[in-house]
Motif scaffolding. Structure first.
Motif, PDB file in Angstrom:
ATOM      1  N   LEU A  82       7.001  30.655  -2.590  1.00 45.64           N
ATOM      2  CA  LEU A  82       8.067  31.265  -1.794  1.00 45.64           C
ATOM      3  C   LEU A  82       8.633  30.290  -0.769  1.00 45.64           C
ATOM      4  O   LEU A  82       9.838  30.277  -0.498  1.00 45.64           O
ATOM      5  CB  LEU A  82       7.545  32.513  -1.083  1.00 45.64           C
ATOM      6  N   ALA A  83       7.748  29.459  -0.183  1.00 41.74           N
ATOM      7  CA  ALA A  83       8.181  28.556   0.886  1.00 41.74           C
ATOM      8  C   ALA A  83       8.861  27.301   0.370  1.00 41.74           C
ATOM      9  O   ALA A  83       9.773  26.769   1.005  1.00 41.74           O
ATOM     10  CB  ALA A  83       6.983  28.163   1.758  1.00 41.74           C
ATOM     11  N   SER A  84       8.424  26.819  -0.805  1.00 40.99           N
ATOM     12  CA  SER A  84       8.930  25.526  -1.271  1.00 40.99           C
ATOM     13  C   SER A  84       9.532  25.541  -2.665  1.00 40.99           C
ATOM     14  O   SER A  84      10.148  24.562  -3.087  1.00 40.99           O
ATOM     15  CB  SER A  84       7.795  24.492  -1.242  1.00 40.99           C
ATOM     16  N   GLY A  85       9.310  26.641  -3.391  1.00 40.97           N
ATOM     17  CA  GLY A  85       9.828  26.701  -4.751  1.00 40.97           C
ATOM     18  C   GLY A  85       8.996  25.940  -5.759  1.00 40.97           C
ATOM     19  O   GLY A  85       9.390  25.800  -6.913  1.00 40.97           O
ATOM     20  N   ARG A  86       7.847  25.467  -5.366  1.00 40.40           N
ATOM     21  CA  ARG A  86       6.954  24.731  -6.273  1.00 40.40           C
ATOM     22  C   ARG A  86       5.532  25.238  -6.111  1.00 40.40           C
ATOM     23  O   ARG A  86       5.178  25.824  -5.090  1.00 40.40           O
ATOM     24  CB  ARG A  86       7.008  23.223  -5.996  1.00 40.40           C
ATOM     25  N   GLY A  87       4.735  25.025  -7.151  1.00 39.42           N
ATOM     26  CA  GLY A  87       3.368  25.519  -7.135  1.00 39.42           C
ATOM     27  C   GLY A  87       2.455  24.695  -6.258  1.00 39.42           C
ATOM     28  O   GLY A  87       2.809  23.605  -5.780  1.00 39.42           O
ATOM     29  N   LEU A  88       1.273  25.219  -6.041  1.00 34.39           N
ATOM     30  CA  LEU A  88       0.269  24.554  -5.223  1.00 34.39           C
ATOM     31  C   LEU A  88      -0.470  23.518  -6.063  1.00 34.39           C
ATOM     32  O   LEU A  88      -0.999  23.846  -7.129  1.00 34.39           O
ATOM     33  CB  LEU A  88      -0.716  25.597  -4.692  1.00 34.39           C
ATOM     34  N   PRO A  89      -0.511  22.252  -5.647  1.00 33.04           N
ATOM     35  CA  PRO A  89      -1.243  21.237  -6.423  1.00 33.04           C
ATOM     36  C   PRO A  89      -2.711  21.618  -6.588  1.00 33.04           C
ATOM     37  O   PRO A  89      -3.327  22.176  -5.680  1.00 33.04           O
ATOM     38  CB  PRO A  89      -1.091  19.973  -5.570  1.00 33.04           C
ATOM     39  N   LEU A 323       0.556  19.570   5.111  1.00 30.27           N
ATOM     40  CA  LEU A 323       1.363  20.698   4.640  1.00 30.27           C
ATOM     41  C   LEU A 323       2.687  20.229   4.042  1.00 30.27           C
ATOM     42  O   LEU A 323       3.160  20.782   3.043  1.00 30.27           O
ATOM     43  CB  LEU A 323       1.620  21.678   5.780  1.00 30.27           C
ATOM     44  N   ALA A 324       3.290  19.208   4.646  1.00 29.41           N
ATOM     45  CA  ALA A 324       4.552  18.694   4.119  1.00 29.41           C
ATOM     46  C   ALA A 324       4.358  18.118   2.719  1.00 29.41           C
ATOM     47  O   ALA A 324       5.216  18.286   1.837  1.00 29.41           O
ATOM     48  CB  ALA A 324       5.122  17.635   5.059  1.00 29.41           C
ATOM     49  N   ARG A 325       3.224  17.463   2.507  1.00 31.46           N
ATOM     50  CA  ARG A 325       2.940  16.931   1.159  1.00 31.46           C
ATOM     51  C   ARG A 325       2.702  18.066   0.173  1.00 31.46           C
ATOM     52  O   ARG A 325       3.144  18.008  -0.977  1.00 31.46           O
ATOM     53  CB  ARG A 325       1.715  16.009   1.209  1.00 31.46           C
ATOM     54  N   VAL A 333       7.993  23.354   7.326  1.00 30.91           N
ATOM     55  CA  VAL A 333       6.760  23.187   8.105  1.00 30.91           C
ATOM     56  C   VAL A 333       7.103  22.979   9.576  1.00 30.91           C
ATOM     57  O   VAL A 333       6.476  23.554  10.470  1.00 30.91           O
ATOM     58  CB  VAL A 333       5.933  22.001   7.561  1.00 30.91           C
ATOM     59  N   GLY A 334       8.136  22.172   9.834  1.00 28.86           N
ATOM     60  CA  GLY A 334       8.550  21.933  11.210  1.00 28.86           C
ATOM     61  C   GLY A 334       9.053  23.190  11.892  1.00 28.86           C
ATOM     62  O   GLY A 334       8.736  23.448  13.065  1.00 28.86           O
TER      63      GLY A 334
END
Length: 372
Positions: A82-89, A323-325, A333-334
């Motif tokens: 939801l936050a980034s549009g990509r999955g969690l590594p 978190l940014a990575r 994040v900011g």
């Protein structure tokens, strides 16, 4: 002719917070803070219990198939999408799941701590009632409804016993720690009369300092706003830091904070752990630490807050990088860090202001409007 009533005199037309209401709010704030810390620590205790109890209960689905990722990891995965549009590594999943576990535990403890202040019977059975409620509401209802687990009837009896036993440990540990923390906090007024060191003498400056590590200007804005909005100012109008109680100071600091928020999410900004960034954060931390301390503890408050700012700068820098990575974007994040620093600073500054004014029969909580 237009005139202004001063905030120091709660006259007709001012917004007044009665002493009884102020005392209630302080109890809720202290209970919630104690519960937050207790819930965080109890989450660790629950983890250690689960490490030992898995072999006994053997939790898992009734059909014997792999349950997949734990519910905490699935929650972290959904938030990341939801936050980034990509999955969690994959490499970050375990840490992300642990973060969700501790966050939920701390929030549950905070809510519990506040409720106990109003309804002491919520602490019955030494916290076991809270553990049973948490297991039912979270594990049995919220988690399946959110899609992070299968329906309850698709798990073995051992799984449910494991969940309830784990939350009983969590509830009882939370209550034991909450009661330990709440006892000294409840005695603050007595220790103040004797001139002793209070919990708030180090806790409030430390937490404000940690917030200063995130943002240089935000805690100063929060302290200035609450100082300008209370009867005598958190910093004390007659004291050396009385300038913080001026609405003009609050406005100027607010503009500076907005500028910092804007610059923070721009590329190429020097790191907060650069020497100049650290010096500014520690200086601002010392100011707010002194402003929120009792007059006889201002030096101590300044020193603790400056140290907190140093620690907070390094901790928040590393967390934000990680978190940014994970999210692949720094801006969300900011912005989340802005909100966290602002909300925490305002809450702490308001608490310090109410504590400072608690001896008064009533304190205005808002500045007065011009009158004819």
């Amino acid at each position: 002719m237009t005139a202004f009533r001063t905030a120091a005199s709660p006259q007709a037309g001012s917004i007044v917070l009665p002493a009884e209401r102020r005392a209630e709010l302080l109890k809720l704030a202290e209970g919630s803070a104690s519960g937050f810390v207790a819930g965080l620590a109890a989450s660790w205790v629950m983890d250690r219990f689960q490490d030992q109890a898995q072999g006994l209960f053997r939790p898992g689905p009734a059909d014997g198939k792999s349950p997949g990722d734990p519910a905490t990891v699935k929650a972290a995965e959904r938030f990341t999408v939801l936050a980034s549009g990509r999955g969690l590594p994959r490499k970050d999943k375990d840490e992300a799941g642990s973060a969700v576990h501790y966050l939920v535990g701390a929030m549950a403890g905070s809510l519990y701590g506040a409720v106990v202040e109003v309804k002491p019977q919520a602490a019955r059975w030494r916290g076991a009632a809270m553990g049973l409620a948490a297991a039912t509401l979270i594990d049995q209802l919220a988690v399946p409804l959110a899609g992070f687990a299968r329906p309850p009837w698709k798990y073995t009896v051992g799984t449910h016993l494991y969940g309830y036993a784990s939350h009983l440990v969590f509830g009882m540990a939370t209550e034991a720690l909450r009661r330990t923390l709440r006892g000294p906090i409840a005695e603050l007024s007595g220790s103040a009369a004797e001139g002793g060191l209070e919990t708030r003498d180090w806790a409030v400056p430390l937490l404000l300092g940690l917030a200063n590590g995130q943002r240089t200007m935000t805690p100063a804005v929060a302290v200035s706003i609450t100082a300008a909005a209370t009867a005598d100012g958190t910093a004390g109008r007659a004291g050396p830091l009385g300038i913080l109680s001026s609405p003009w100071t609050a406005a100027a600091l607010g503009l500076a904070a907005l500028g910092e928020y804007y610059v923070d999410i721009r590329p190429g900004v020097p790191a907060r752990i650069a020497p100049m960034g650290l010096a500014a954060r520690m200086a601002a931390g010392g100011l707010v630490g002194a402003a929120t301390a009792r007059p006889e503890r201002r030096l101590l408050g300044a020193a603790i807050a400056a140290g907190g700012a140093l620690a907070g700068a390094y901790i928040s820098y590393r967390v934000r990088q990680r978190l940014a990575r994970t999210f692949g974007h720094d801006r969300p994040v900011g912005l989340a860090e802005d909100a966290l620093s602002l909300a925490g600073s305002l809450a702490l500054a308001a608490y310090a202001a109410m504590r400072r004014n608690e001896a008064a029969p009533a304190a205005p909580i808002g500045r007065m409007l011009p009158i004819a």
